[in-house]
Enzyme design. Structure first.
Site, PDB file in Angstrom:
ATOM      1  N   ASP A   1      32.292  31.114  35.062  1.00  0.00           N
ATOM      2  CA  ASP A   1      32.829  31.796  36.078  1.00  0.00           C
ATOM      3  C   ASP A   1      34.179  32.531  35.787  1.00  0.00           C
ATOM      4  O   ASP A   1      34.560  33.419  36.176  1.00  0.00           O
ATOM      5  CB  ASP A   1      33.053  30.967  37.336  1.00  0.00           C
ATOM      6  CG  ASP A   1      31.715  30.257  37.704  1.00  0.00           C
ATOM      7  OD1 ASP A   1      31.824  28.924  38.000  1.00  0.00           O
ATOM      8  OD2 ASP A   1      30.629  30.865  37.545  1.00  0.00           O
TER       9      ASP A   1
ATOM     10  N   THR B   1      26.947  36.342  26.402  1.00  0.00           N
ATOM     11  CA  THR B   1      28.158  35.493  26.173  1.00  0.00           C
ATOM     12  C   THR B   1      28.185  34.760  24.869  1.00  0.00           C
ATOM     13  O   THR B   1      28.830  34.259  24.140  1.00  0.00           O
ATOM     14  CB  THR B   1      28.561  34.674  27.321  1.00  0.00           C
ATOM     15  OG1 THR B   1      27.367  33.944  27.623  1.00  0.00           O
ATOM     16  CG2 THR B   1      29.075  35.685  28.470  1.00  0.00           C
TER      17      THR B   1
ATOM     18  N   ASP C   1      26.803  37.570  37.272  1.00  0.00           N
ATOM     19  CA  ASP C   1      26.484  36.329  36.309  1.00  0.00           C
ATOM     20  C   ASP C   1      25.746  35.449  37.093  1.00  0.00           C
ATOM     21  O   ASP C   1      26.223  34.761  37.976  1.00  0.00           O
ATOM     22  CB  ASP C   1      27.829  35.750  35.794  1.00  0.00           C
ATOM     23  CG  ASP C   1      27.308  34.715  34.972  1.00  0.00           C
ATOM     24  OD1 ASP C   1      28.487  33.962  34.777  1.00  0.00           O
ATOM     25  OD2 ASP C   1      26.450  34.569  34.432  1.00  0.00           O
TER      26      ASP C   1
ATOM     27  N   ALA D   1      32.373  20.197  23.484  1.00  0.00           N
ATOM     28  CA  ALA D   1      32.543  19.504  24.663  1.00  0.00           C
ATOM     29  C   ALA D   1      31.776  20.427  25.653  1.00  0.00           C
ATOM     30  O   ALA D   1      31.448  21.802  25.437  1.00  0.00           O
ATOM     31  CB  ALA D   1      34.133  19.387  25.179  1.00  0.00           C
TER      32      ALA D   1
ATOM     33  N   ASP E   1      14.742  42.170  39.716  1.00  0.00           N
ATOM     34  CA  ASP E   1      14.457  43.238  39.999  1.00  0.00           C
ATOM     35  C   ASP E   1      15.432  44.132  40.824  1.00  0.00           C
ATOM     36  O   ASP E   1      15.217  45.293  41.073  1.00  0.00           O
ATOM     37  CB  ASP E   1      12.927  43.626  40.419  1.00  0.00           C
ATOM     38  CG  ASP E   1      12.630  42.780  41.620  1.00  0.00           C
ATOM     39  OD1 ASP E   1      13.554  42.201  42.294  1.00  0.00           O
ATOM     40  OD2 ASP E   1      11.726  42.984  42.289  1.00  0.00           O
TER      41      ASP E   1
ATOM     42  N   SER F   1      30.791  29.479  44.800  1.00  0.00           N
ATOM     43  CA  SER F   1      31.180  28.154  45.346  1.00  0.00           C
ATOM     44  C   SER F   1      32.627  27.833  45.559  1.00  0.00           C
ATOM     45  O   SER F   1      33.374  28.409  44.830  1.00  0.00           O
ATOM     46  CB  SER F   1      30.591  27.118  44.499  1.00  0.00           C
ATOM     47  OG  SER F   1      29.500  27.461  43.943  1.00  0.00           O
TER      48      SER F   1
END
Lengths: 312, 279
Positions: B201, B152, B111, B194, B116, B10
């Protein structure tokens, strides 16, 4: 430094024109850059092929609305460049007017892209929009000789003509005008082109106006680059911000960065093309990422000469 | 370094998510970044309002066609992030398949998980919310395709207490003699109070960069990646609290990542998290 720029320019997937050319250098120099992409193309239109989509004036309005609804429509600078569409340009003008109301100190850096070497490469009916609506709002203007002549209706044959044209442009709006390139003969010979600048400075103490006029001899390069004008305007924004009352230094830094980026680009392009072959547009894409150090702290390679100083 | 990344994510006019989050750090680290903007929004969708336009699968294809017609569809990395649109994702897959034919060494950093189509994915970043046997999870993911997997964040209890979360990584190598080896690492990462947007990203982009520089040393690649994240997040949260004022919760605009201000940390991160090699 807390400085936010709104840049409304093209986006290309590959290469460096428009927002791709302006954003990285400004970010490297610490500016927050909000960017509205007026188009998304695969690459610039100088390649063999190009494909993509354009943003309509209505879609531009929608994006601006989003920013406004969140009450984050506060900018220190606006930067615009190449545009082909009257209704888009008019919408940009409306946005700038509103942003200037929100922040009267806002500086609009305008590259009035219309053509070069005596030929227009945008629709002719953009000229009256630039003359009557855009340039009056501009604070910093970076036309080439042809664009300056179109805007003022005056031809530039001598340095005196150039000075007169810059003064006429001041009267139309912008306090800072840079003629990015001219056909005027350089004292250093025909391997150089002449660029000029003029900045009106008002002394707050006694209300008098002075102006600083400068001229530079810039080495010519034997290649056609795309995106260099967009880089130039972005750098002028950055260096006039750092040196607001010193056009000489701002121009020296801008032109010096340009020189380093262009030299690096042409060396690489010639390497890629091979001996005796002319580099392709793809090979001539600016070596922007590789020029980070030069952008951050340019070694000065061009000295600007201060011309007559006059008081009014 | 001549390394070209195609990033399909984006674009937001204001703020740092998607391509806005990934491009600048990668460019700072010397990567050429070609970016296809899958959407153009005013800002991320965590603000009160957001407006903009999305790219269709056809329009994505048209842009790729332009690149291909000029014979410049040669990439070392592809990077993708969040997408909501199945047909768009399928077009992305087609493009990645073609790019891998053009360059079999291409590394696709993905990410999140592509289902599949995982056989195409060489490096995968996922978020696993629940306690599973992590070795089993990572081996399962390797079996699907990627040679490198980073979880992560997990809910595993940290040795350092409840102010920390546990992240894990696993990388498979083939030794010169043909035998396989797997390096597994574990990091204790300080939690932050926060909600940030765009950090995932940034993480994916930085993992791309640091695994590029340390292709067989997942420990170092993860330490650098997590350290950059730490510095950016710390700077962001300090600034956000400053803007919000004492006792007030910062707003989404105030919590935008301090990306431009973190240039030095991105270029050369001071290591603040040590990864433990666990096998």
């Amino acid at each position: 430094m807390e400085c936010r720029v709104l840049s409304i320019q093209s986006h290309v997937v590959r290469g460096y024109v428009g927002n791709k050319s302006a954003t990285f250098p400004l970010q490297v120099l610490g500016f927050e850059v909000d960017s509205i992409n007026s188009v998304q193309f695969s690459n610039h239109t100088g390649y063999g092929h190009w494909k993509g989509q354009v943003l309509t004036a209505e879609e531009l309005n929608v994006l601006y609305e989003g920013i406004k609804l969140n009450n984050v429509n506060h900018y220190d600078y606006i930067l615009t460049g190449y545009s082909r569409d009257i209704s888009f340009l008019v919408t940009v003008v409306d946005i700038i007017k509103e942003l200037k109301k929100a922040n009267p100190s806002l500086v609009y850096v305008c590259d009035p892209v219309m053509g070069d070497q005596g030929a227009m490469y945008v629709p002719e009916n953009l000229l009256p929009v630039y003359k009557n609506k855009v340039v009056p709002l501009a604070d910093i203007l970076t036309p080439n000789q042809f664009e300056a002549e179109l805007l003022t209706g005056r031809k530039i044959n001598t340095e005196e003509d150039a000075i007169e044209v810059m003064d006429l442009l001041h009267k139309m709006g912008p306090e800072t005008v840079v003629l990015t390139s001219t056909d005027l003969p350089s004292k250093q010979g025909d391997q150089f082109l002449v660029a000029l600048g003029s900045q009106k400075i008002s002394k707050v103490s006694d209300g008098t106006n002075t102006d600083q006029k400068i001229c530079m001899d810039i080495p010519k390069v034997d290649a056609v680059f795309v995106g260099t004008g967009d880089l130039f305007a972005a750098l002028m924004l950055a260096w006039t911000h750092q040196h607001p009352k010193d056009l000489k230094t701002a121009c020296e830094k801008t032109v010096s960065v340009m020189h380093h980026v262009i030299k690096r680009t042409i060396t690489y392009a010639n390497e890629m093309a091979g001996p005796g072959k002319r580099p392709t547009p793809a090979q001539l894409e600016l070596r922007m990422v590789q020029s980070k150090a030069d952008i951050e702290n340019p070694a000065i390679v061009v000295e600007a000469k201060v011309l007559q100083k006059s008081s009014q | 370094m001549e390394c070209r990344v195609l990033s399909i994510q984006s674009h937001v006019v204001r703020g740092y998510v998607g391509n806005k989050s990934a491009s600048f750090p990668l460019q700072l680290l010397g990567f050429e970044v070609d970016s296809i903007n899958s959407v153009q929004f005013s800002n991320h969708t965590g603000y009160s309002h957001w407006k903009g336009q999305v790219l269709t699968a056809d329009e994505l294809h048209v842009l790729y066609e332009g690149i291909k017609l000029n014979n410049v569809h040669h990439y070392d990395y592809v990077l993708t992030g969040y997408t909501r649109d199945t047909s768009f994702l399928e077009m992305v897959v087609d493009i990645v398949q073609e790019l891998k034919r053009a360059n079999p060494n291409l590394v696709y950093v993905c990410d999140p998980v592509l289902g599949d189509h995982g056989s195409m994915v060489r490096l995968l970043i996922i978020r696993v919310p629940c306690c599973m046997c992590v070795h089993a999870v990572m081996d399962l993911l390797h079996a699907m395709g990627p040679d490198t997997v980073v979880i992560t964040s997990s809910d595993l209890p940290s040795r350092l207490g409840d102010r920390f979360l546990v992240s894990l990584g696993s990388q498979r190598h083939v030794r010169p003699d043909g035998s396989r080896t797997t390096q597994r690492v574990r990091l204790e990462v300080p939690k932050v109070d926060a909600v940030f947007v765009g950090t995932g990203d940034l993480f994916a982009a930085m993992l791309l960069a640091w695994t590029h520089h340390y292709p067989t040393d997942l420990k170092t690649a993860c330490e650098k990646t997590f350290s950059v994240m730490h510095h950016v997040i710390q700077r962001t949260i300090s600034y956000a609290h400053e803007l919000a004022g004492p006792g007030r919760r910062p707003s989404p605009p105030q919590l935008e990542l301090r990306m431009v201000q973190s240039k030095a940390d991105i270029e050369d991160p001071a290591i603040v998290t040590e990864a433990t090699v666990i096998s």
